[in-house]
Design an enzyme around this catalytic site. Sequence first.
Site, PDB file in Angstrom:
ATOM      1  N   ARG A   1       5.776   8.393  12.715  1.00 44.74           N
ATOM      2  CA  ARG A   1       5.267   8.161  11.359  1.00 44.74           C
ATOM      3  C   ARG A   1       5.667   9.364  10.519  1.00 44.74           C
ATOM      4  NH1 ARG A   1      -0.568   6.418   9.026  1.00 44.74           N
ATOM      5  NH2 ARG A   1       0.332   4.446   9.680  1.00 44.74           N
TER       6      ARG A   1
ATOM      7  N   HIS B   1       6.531  -0.425   6.819  1.00 42.46           N
ATOM      8  CA  HIS B   1       5.422  -0.312   7.784  1.00 42.46           C
ATOM      9  C   HIS B   1       5.408  -1.581   8.661  1.00 42.46           C
ATOM     10  CE1 HIS B   1       1.947   1.090   9.700  1.00 42.46           C
ATOM     11  NE2 HIS B   1       1.045   0.992   8.754  1.00 42.46           N
TER      12      HIS B   1
ATOM     13  N   GLN C   1       2.414  -2.728  11.193  1.00 42.27           N
ATOM     14  CA  GLN C   1       1.260  -3.273  10.463  1.00 42.27           C
ATOM     15  C   GLN C   1       1.483  -4.762  10.181  1.00 42.27           C
ATOM     16  OE1 GLN C   1      -1.775  -1.697   9.126  1.00 42.27           O
ATOM     17  NE2 GLN C   1      -2.227  -3.876   8.944  1.00 42.27           N
TER      18      GLN C   1
ATOM     19  N   ASP D   1      -3.080  -2.994  -1.066  1.00 47.41           N
ATOM     20  CA  ASP D   1      -2.951  -1.672  -0.433  1.00 47.41           C
ATOM     21  C   ASP D   1      -3.275  -0.632  -1.514  1.00 47.41           C
ATOM     22  OD1 ASP D   1      -2.274   0.438   1.265  1.00 47.41           O
ATOM     23  OD2 ASP D   1      -0.101   0.221   0.963  1.00 47.41           O
TER      24      ASP D   1
ATOM     25  N   CYS E   1      -4.341  -3.329   4.657  1.00 44.24           N
ATOM     26  CA  CYS E   1      -3.927  -2.589   5.858  1.00 44.24           C
ATOM     27  C   CYS E   1      -4.901  -1.463   6.188  1.00 44.24           C
ATOM     28  CB  CYS E   1      -2.509  -2.060   5.676  1.00 44.24           C
ATOM     29  SG  CYS E   1      -2.331  -0.996   4.229  1.00 44.24           S
TER      30      CYS E   1
ATOM     31  N   ARG F   1      -3.743  -4.467  15.271  1.00 46.16           N
ATOM     32  CA  ARG F   1      -2.710  -3.433  15.441  1.00 46.16           C
ATOM     33  C   ARG F   1      -2.517  -3.149  16.933  1.00 46.16           C
ATOM     34  NH1 ARG F   1      -1.748   0.155  11.446  1.00 46.16           N
ATOM     35  NH2 ARG F   1       0.081   0.684  12.689  1.00 46.16           N
TER      36      ARG F   1
HETATM   37  N1  NVA Z   1       0.980   2.493   1.564  1.00 49.41           N
HETATM   38  C1  NVA Z   1       0.076   3.260   2.399  1.00 49.41           C
HETATM   39  C2  NVA Z   1      -0.149   2.570   3.702  1.00 49.41           C
HETATM   40  C3  NVA Z   1      -1.106   3.266   4.627  1.00 49.41           C
HETATM   41  C4  NVA Z   1      -1.279   2.557   5.928  1.00 49.41           C
HETATM   42  C5  NVA Z   1       0.658   4.646   2.609  1.00 49.41           C
HETATM   43  O1  NVA Z   1       1.858   4.756   2.869  1.00 49.41           O
HETATM   44  O2  NVA Z   1      -0.087   5.620   2.512  1.00 49.41           O
HETATM   45  N1   CP Z   2      -2.980   0.836   8.339  1.00 50.15           N
HETATM   46  C1   CP Z   2      -2.628   1.997   8.899  1.00 50.15           C
HETATM   47  O1   CP Z   2      -1.472   2.226   9.266  1.00 50.15           O
HETATM   48  O2   CP Z   2      -3.651   2.883   9.072  1.00 50.15           O
HETATM   49  P1   CP Z   2      -3.546   4.403   9.500  1.00 50.15           P
HETATM   50  O3   CP Z   2      -2.898   5.148   8.359  1.00 50.15           O
HETATM   51  O4   CP Z   2      -4.960   4.822   9.739  1.00 50.15           O
HETATM   52  O5   CP Z   2      -2.711   4.514  10.743  1.00 50.15           O
END
Ligand code: NVA
Ligand code: CP
Length: 327
Positions: A125, A152, A155, A247, A287, A315
């Site tokens: 990540r 992502h 997800q 989101d 998400c 997940r």
């Molecule tokens: N769009 C959000 C998703 C988090 C799971 C981010 O990238 O922070």
């Molecule tokens: N939805 C998601 O990816 O959550 P986290 O950022 O907690 O991993």
Amino acid sequence: MLALDKEHFQGRKMLTLDKEHFQGRDFLSLSDYSQDEIKYMLQVASQLKTQQKAGIPHPLLQGKSLGMIFTKSSTRTRVSFEVGMYQLGGQGLFLSGRDIQLGRGETIADTARVLSRMLDGIMIRTFSHQEVQALAEYATIPVINGLTDLLHPTQVLADLLTIQEHVGRLAGLKLVYIGDGNNMAHSLMFGGAKMGLHVVIASPAGYKPNPEIVAMAQADAKANGGFVEVVTDPLAAAKGADVLYTDVWASMGQEDEAEIRKRAFAGYQINREMLQVAASRAIVMHCLPAHRGEEISEEVLEGEQSVVFEEAENRLHAQKAIMALVM
Ligand code: NVA
Ligand code: CP
């Protein structure tokens, strides 16, 4: 070859997967997988979920290790990958971007080659999608994208599982995403297009999804019976939706823009008014993490049409399927 052979699993204590097709592959984007492959992954995820709930052991990755590199925060992704590896009989290794040498300038290429000598898979990540692609290029083990600024995909595999469980099908459903044209919007377009959904992204000017991703998703939709469109009016978009999705307005790395974004996204909230124009049995997805009172109202997030916590649980099951197949 992709159809799950029920007889093969019934009465067995352990799943035996037809792995040939998947083993060694990266999971960077849903656009890299065909509709049949995604269907198969969802079937495996369902099987693993049933086995887990029934307390039937399924040590498909016994003795295997997954390195999990995080240069951004996480609750769901970290816990689901780590616990998922444990439930599959293997081990997940948390590698904070701050603590490993990558954070002090060791190259992606060197990191990839070193980790490939010790691990069986890498989940990452981070910010840059190109960095994840480079990691996958140099690694000789599968690399799984646990979120980049662009995509992502894990997800969305869990989201497809959740929709299928609640609605009973995927093809032909109208999924409306309200908000930022971000990594979630992109992966929902890719996953939805592949599975034959009608995906509508409603975003304000200046926050539309990446046009290249839109064009790719539209081509995929055409080939798979789906439809992808990008619009501006959120309430008009929500009309007749089977799935309403949102989101956060400011993603990780955009904290400085939070105030500007609050103004830009005013009106792009999933709330009671929006739910009223959707299909009567529409489900509401997010998400998570959520910002109540911004992209979604408290009452809708906590309301009976919300499936967000089942979505979060999925997940675990969806990612176990990915890992069991590619590692
Ligand atoms: N769009 C959000 C998703 C988090 C799971 C981010 O990238 O922070
Ligand atoms: N939805 C998601 O990816 O959550 P986290 O950022 O907690 O991993």
